[in-house]
Structures are given as C-alpha cells and as structure tokens.
Design a protein around this motif. Structure first.
Motif, mmCIF file in Angstrom:
data_model
loop_
_atom_site.group_PDB
_atom_site.id
_atom_site.type_symbol
_atom_site.label_atom_id
_atom_site.label_comp_id
_atom_site.label_asym_id
_atom_site.label_seq_id
_atom_site.Cartn_x
_atom_site.Cartn_y
_atom_site.Cartn_z
ATOM 1 N N HIS A 199 0.899 -1.251 -0.007
ATOM 2 C CA HIS A 199 0.132 0.106 -0.132
ATOM 3 C C HIS A 199 0.993 1.313 -0.163
ATOM 4 O O HIS A 199 0.386 2.539 -0.507
ATOM 5 N N HIS A 200 2.122 1.274 0.255
ATOM 6 C CA HIS A 200 2.922 2.346 0.330
ATOM 7 C C HIS A 200 3.390 2.635 -1.089
ATOM 8 O O HIS A 200 3.350 4.107 -1.476
ATOM 9 N N GLU A 201 3.643 1.702 -1.728
ATOM 10 C CA GLU A 201 3.674 2.088 -3.322
ATOM 11 C C GLU A 201 2.506 2.718 -4.015
ATOM 12 O O GLU A 201 2.292 3.469 -4.511
ATOM 13 N N THR A 202 1.356 2.008 -3.522
ATOM 14 C CA THR A 202 0.047 2.497 -4.002
ATOM 15 C C THR A 202 -0.206 3.933 -3.700
ATOM 16 O O THR A 202 -0.610 4.749 -4.537
ATOM 17 N N GLU A 203 0.119 4.394 -2.370
ATOM 18 C CA GLU A 203 -0.117 5.479 -1.979
ATOM 19 C C GLU A 203 0.760 6.598 -2.763
ATOM 20 O O GLU A 203 0.333 7.592 -2.836
ATOM 21 N N LEU A 204 1.845 6.249 -2.780
ATOM 22 C CA LEU A 204 2.897 7.284 -3.213
ATOM 23 C C LEU A 204 2.523 7.243 -4.905
ATOM 24 O O LEU A 204 2.755 8.641 -5.305
ATOM 25 N N THR A 205 2.116 6.372 -5.423
ATOM 26 C CA THR A 205 1.675 6.966 -6.741
ATOM 27 C C THR A 205 0.233 7.490 -6.582
ATOM 28 O O THR A 205 0.121 8.387 -7.715
ATOM 29 N N SER A 206 -0.789 7.070 -6.131
ATOM 30 C CA SER A 206 -2.003 7.850 -6.154
ATOM 31 C C SER A 206 -2.007 9.019 -5.515
ATOM 32 O O SER A 206 -2.125 10.448 -6.227
ATOM 33 N N GLN A 207 -1.949 9.319 -4.100
ATOM 34 C CA GLN A 207 -1.911 10.415 -3.535
ATOM 35 C C GLN A 207 -0.513 11.284 -3.322
ATOM 36 O O GLN A 207 -0.789 12.471 -3.080
ATOM 37 N N GLY A 208 0.595 10.586 -3.551
ATOM 38 C CA GLY A 208 1.788 11.261 -3.629
ATOM 39 C C GLY A 208 2.660 11.290 -2.329
ATOM 40 O O GLY A 208 3.829 11.660 -2.307
ATOM 41 N N TRP A 209 1.928 10.651 -1.383
ATOM 42 C CA TRP A 209 2.538 10.439 0.211
ATOM 43 C C TRP A 209 2.224 9.267 0.871
ATOM 44 O O TRP A 209 0.991 8.540 0.384
ATOM 45 N N THR A 210 3.194 8.735 1.781
ATOM 46 C CA THR A 210 2.652 7.786 2.496
ATOM 47 C C THR A 210 3.314 7.714 3.916
ATOM 48 O O THR A 210 4.309 8.494 3.939
ATOM 49 N N VAL A 211 3.020 7.119 4.845
ATOM 50 C CA VAL A 211 3.595 7.102 6.237
ATOM 51 C C VAL A 211 3.753 5.829 6.693
ATOM 52 O O VAL A 211 2.870 5.036 6.762
ATOM 53 N N VAL A 212 4.995 5.528 6.990
ATOM 54 C CA VAL A 212 5.300 4.289 7.956
ATOM 55 C C VAL A 212 5.596 4.360 9.173
ATOM 56 O O VAL A 212 6.302 5.136 10.004
#
Length: 261
Positions: free
Chosen positions: A7-20
């Motif tokens: 989901h980190h890859e998906t979020e970086l692609t779609s919304q442009g950011w992700t939190v770990v």
C-alpha cells in the motif's frame, strides 16, 4: 526483502505520500533530539556571522557529520531500500539532510506552500522527500500540510485553495513520512508551547548534484567503516574525480561506479 506492505507504493503513486508508522526506536529518537539543538546552534552562529539569518529560524541544514546518531538513522533507511529502489527504478543517493525545530508561531520559508524540486516531469521520478517525526505530529503543533495528488500538478495552488483542501499529516514520534518531491506542501503553524521537531532527508537519482558534497563532508577515510548501503546512499559511488590521477584508476576504484544511472 522488505516487509513493507504494497500500500505504500500505491499511496505514493496515487496521493503522492505515505506514512510508515513507528519505524525508528525511541532511544535513537532521543539521541537525535539531543543532537539537533547543538546542530541548530552551530548553523545559527554561521548564519549570523554571514548575515543570512532572515526567514530560516529553526532550520538546520546538512547535519549528517555532526553526530553519529545521524549516520545511524541513515543506515536504518536500508529497511526501506526496496521501496526507494521501486520509486526511483534503480539506485539513489542522499541529496540533503536537515532538521527543523518548529517553535510556537514561527514563520519560515517552510511554512509557505512550496515543493522541493524546481521542475516538473512525468517521464521519471527524480526526487523523494522523507520526514522523520522526532515528536508526535498533531494539528495543534504544526502537522505538515500536503495537497494529495498535486505531484501531478505543474502550477502552484493559491493559499485559499491549498490550505482548505490539504491533508494534515499526523503521527507518533519515530514515524516516517515519505512524499514525492513534486507535491505541493507546507509546514503547519505550531500553536503549542512545546517545539515540534523533525529531520528532513531528501533522496535523488545518483546523477543529481547533492546540495553539499556529502562524501567529502563525511570523509573519504571514514567510508571504509560504513556498510555498503551507507556508502551508496552518502554518495561514495557517485563522486566526480578531481584530478587525472583519480580519473585513471581500475574500474573497481572509479569514483562513479556502474549502476548509478
């Protein structure tokens, strides 16, 4: 191999950011907080001496060599290596390594809507921002504003569009925010009496110029003490020779190694 969910890859692609969340241990966060105050004081002394103190309160640039804890933090990014290599479609290096202490009602360049890469390209990802939360990030103490999806947008949004629509990135100390450097974002205002501290590391493709010569800052002799990952990320495999003697060397000793494009 990475244990990070896709989901980190998906979020970086779609919304442009992700939190770990909860990526870094508490004792390391404590050490980084202790190191950040003298790092800031050192830079304020230089800025005051050189007359460049305006609009930069609380910002500490290029802290890598100040304390061993900064190097330890960088080494722990190896956990994210598969995710970062996916983002860049190959190797990457450190472009900048800074810190930010967001005090009550502070105003700096970071509080204005901006992005950290000066051009827009859909052909390739060139730069990734990361933000290490050294304190809990809340809306009250200045959680970062990010306009989701704006990494696909060339023009800068006006404030009256950006701030009502932007997401507020909250999280616990030790968490990591990653975002595409094309995205429009801004630091939030701290409305509490306690500082909100963070480290900001950016990574780029290896052929990008670093904001500071990190291999030289860190010391060529110290490279032997580092892991292969840290040597790569600091930029020891993407240097520029400064003499013919450094240029004419065996392949394995070349300053710019294979696999850096």
């Amino acid at each position: 191999m990475s244990t990070l969910p896709t989901h980190h890859e998906t979020e970086l692609t779609s919304q442009g950011w992700t939190v770990v969340p909860d990526l870094f241990p508490s004792d390391l966060i404590d050490a980084l907080n202790n190191a950040l105050v003298p790092s800031l004081a050192r830079r304020d002394k230089i800025r005051l001496s050189n007359g460049v103190m305006e609009n930069c309160g609380g910002t500490a640039h290029h802290v890598l060599a100040d304390d061993i804890c900064y190097v330890e933090l960088l080494a722990r990014f190896e956990k994210l290596d598969p995710l970062l290599k996916w983002f860049f479609d190959g190797n990457y290096i450190l472009n900048s390594y800074g810190g930010f202490i967001n005090e009550f009602d502070a105003k700096t360049y970071a509080h204005h809507v901006h992005r950290d890469i000066r051009f827009h390209s859909n052909a390739k990802r060139f730069m990734l921002n990361t933000l290490v939360m050294l304190d809990d990030f809340t809306e009250e103490n200045g959680a970062t504003y990010i306009l989701s999806g704006s990494h696909q947008r060339i023009d800068k949004p006006e404030d009256d569009e950006f701030f009502p629509q932007a997401a507020r990135i909250t999280g616990q100390r030790g968490s990591l925010l990653l975002f595409d450097s094309r995205i429009w974002h801004a630091a939030g205002a701290n409305r509490t009496n306690l500082p909100r501290r963070a480290l900001t590391l950016t990574f780029t493709c290896p052929f990008f110029k670093q904001q500071l010569d990190y291999p030289r800052l860190f010391g060529y002799a110290n490279a032997k003490e580092c892991s292969a990952y840290v040597r790569q990320v600091i930029g020891f495999n993407a240097r520029i020779p400064s003499s013919l003697e450094e240029f004419y060397v065996p392949v394995e000793q070349r300053f710019y190694q294979r696999g850096q494009d």
